[in-house]
Design an enzyme around this catalytic site. Structure first.
Site, short mmCIF file in Angstrom:
data_model
loop_
_atom_site.label_atom_id
_atom_site.label_comp_id
_atom_site.label_asym_id
_atom_site.label_seq_id
_atom_site.Cartn_x
_atom_site.Cartn_y
_atom_site.Cartn_z
N ASP A 46 -7.87 -7.63 0.17
CA ASP A 46 -7.08 -7.68 1.41
C ASP A 46 -7.93 -7.11 2.52
O ASP A 46 -8.83 -6.30 2.28
CB ASP A 46 -5.79 -6.88 1.29
N ASP A 91 0.86 -1.17 0.00
CA ASP A 91 0.00 0.00 0.00
C ASP A 91 0.90 1.23 0.00
O ASP A 91 2.02 1.20 0.50
CB ASP A 91 -0.89 -0.03 1.24
N SER A 92 0.40 2.32 -0.55
CA SER A 92 1.24 3.51 -0.72
C SER A 92 1.33 4.37 0.52
O SER A 92 2.13 5.32 0.55
CB SER A 92 0.66 4.36 -1.86
N GLY A 93 0.53 4.09 1.52
CA GLY A 93 0.41 5.01 2.65
C GLY A 93 -0.81 5.90 2.53
O GLY A 93 -1.11 6.69 3.43
#
Length: 376
Positions: free
Chosen positions: A271, A92-94
Site C-alpha cells: 500500500d 492500519d492500527s494507528g
C-alpha cells in the site's frame, strides 16, 4: 483467512497466490489503494471497481476513530456498509501515526496518549483498545498496534521500541483471540515486524512474529527515509524468515520500482499514498514512464494519457486536456490523475502476477523497472 500459493518464479523469490477473506478473494501480488478516512481521495467506489479494478482497500484506525467515530460506524454496520465497499478492507492500527504525529503524542507501556489533530482532545490508544476499535470498524484484516521508529534512529532506541512492540503484540493477540467481530464474519490479525535498519533486530522481530502463527504477517518501519538498498536488504532478510505459506505485507511502499523489486524478494501485499498524492500534483505514472502533466510539452499532445494501459480514464482523456484541467485548477484534473495512477499500479501488479505464473518474472521485472521510472 486462508492463503493459497499458486506459482513461484524460478529466478527470484517472487510468488503468486490468493488470499481468501470473508469479503472475497485477493490475487497476489496486490497493491491496496489507501482510503485513510474510509475513502480513496477523489475516487468513487464505482471507479475502484470498474476502472481501477481494486481488490482490497485500506482504512486507518486513528482517523476513523476520530471521524466519523465508532458510534457512527457501529450504527452503520461497519465500514463496508458505511462506505459501500463490499470487497476486503484492511485497517492500519494507528501505529504509523505514532511516528508521523510525534509532536502531539507520548508513548508509554500502557499505550500512546495523543492530541487529536482535529480539536486537540486527548485520547489513549492501547493494544487492547486498538483491537476493539478495529473490531468496530469491521476490517477483514486488522493490524497489530506497534511503534514505527523514525529513520535514522539510535540502536538502543530501536531495540527498546522493538521489545515494547512485541509486548504490545502479545496484548493485541490476547484481546483479539478473546473477542469476536460485530457483524457476523471472520476477521484476522497481522503482526508487524519492526527493528529499523538493524539486521539483528529485524531477525529477532521476524522470528518472534513467525512464532505467533497468525494467518499473515507485515513488515513495517521501512520506506521512512532510508536508502532503497537498505529497504531491500531488510525486506529480503525478513522474508527469508517469515513463513512461506503466509502472505507478507510490506507497509507503505512505494514507487513502481520499489514494488517490483520487493515482489522479487517475496512480498505479496503493498500500500502507499504515492499514486494518489502525486496525482494531485500532476505526476502521472504510465506504462512508458513518469510524466509531469503540468509541463508545457503536453499542451498540444492530444494522445490519450496511456493507450497501452487501457481503461476508460486512461484512454478517453487526452494529455492536453488533463494539462488544461490542472492549469485551470479544475477538480476533475486530480480526479482523472488519481484514477489513472491507481489503475496503473493495479495493472503493474497484475502484470507481475502473470509473469510469475509464466515463469518469466525476473527478466520482465528488470526491464520494467527501468521503463516505468523513465522521466518522459
Amino acid at each position: 483467512m486462508t492463503f493459497d500459493l499458486v506459482a513461484h518464479d524460478p529466478q527470484s523469490k517472487a510468488r503468486a497466490g490468493v488470499v481468501h477473506t470473508a469479503h472475497g478473494a485477493i490475487q497476489t501480488p496486490i497493491f491496496m489503494p489507501v482510503g485513510t478516512a474510509g475513502t480513496v481521495k477523489a475516487v468513487q467506489q464505482r471507479d475502484l471497481n470498474d476502472d481501477i479494478k481494486a481488490q482490497i482497500i485500506l482504512g486507518n484506525t486513528y482517523h476513523l476513530y476520530l471521524r466519523p467515530g465508532l458510534d457512527v460506524l457501529r450504527a452503520a454496520g461497519g465500514l463496508h456498509k458505511f462506505n459501500g465497499w463490499d470487497r476486503p478492507i484492511l485497517t492500519d492500527s494507528g501505529g504509523y501515526q505514532v511516528y508521523s504525529l510525534s509532536g502531539t503524542r507520548k508513548i508509554k507501556e500502557e499505550g500512546v496518549k495523543f492530541r487529536s489533530h482535529i480539536d486537540g482532545s486527548q485520547h489513549l490508544f492501547s493494544p487492547e483498545g486498538v483491537m476493539d476499535i478495529q473490531r468496530t470498524i469491521g476490517a477483514d484484516i486488522m493490524m497489530a498496534f506497534d511503534e514505527c521508529t523514525p529513520w535514522p534512529c539510535e540502536y538502543d532506541y530501536a531495540a527498546r521500541s522493538l521489545d515494547m512492540t512485541h509486548r504490545w503484540l502479545k496484548r493485541c493477540i490476547e484481546r483479539f483471540d478473546s473477542t469476536e467481530g460485530h457483524y457476523g464474519y471472520e476477521q484476522t490479525l497481522f503482526p508487524i515486524v519492526q527493528g529499523s535498519t538493524f539486521k539483528d533486530l529485524r531477525v529477532k522481530s521476524a522470528e518472534f512474529i513467525a512464532e505467533q502463527g497468525r494467518e499473515g504477517n507485515a513488515i513495517g518501519g521501512l520506506s521512512v527515509g532510508e536508502p532503497a538498498e537498505q529497504m531491500y536488504e531488510m525486506t529480503e532478510l525478513v522474508c527469508d524468515i517469515l513463513p512461506q505459506d503466509k502472505p507478507r505485507y510490506l507497509m507503505g511502499v512505494g514507487t513502481p520500482a520499489n514494488i517490483l523489486e520487493n515482489i522479487a524478494l517475496g512480498v505479496d501485499m503493498f500500500d502507499c499514498v504515492m499514486p494518489t498524492r502525486n496525482a494531485r500534483n500532476g505526476m502521472l505514472f504510465t506504462t512508458q514512464g513518469i510524466m509531469n502533466i503540468t509541463n508545457k510539452k503536453w499542451q498540444l499532445d492530444f494522445e490519450p494519457i496511456d493507450r497501452e494501459l487501457g481503461g476508460y480514464v486512461s484512454t478517453f482523456y487526452s494529455r492536453s486536456y488533463v494539462r488544461h484541467l490542472f492549469q485551470s485548477q479544475e477538480m476533475l484534473g486530480p480526479q482523472i490523475a488519481s484514477i489513472h495512477n491507481l489503475s496503473f499500479y493495479l495493472w503493474l501488479v497484475q502484470q507481475a502476477r502473470e509473469q510469475i505464473v509464466a515463469g518469466t518474472f525476473r527478466e520482465w521485472k528488470d526491464k520494467m523497472v527501468k521503463q516505468v521510472m523513465t522521466r518522459l
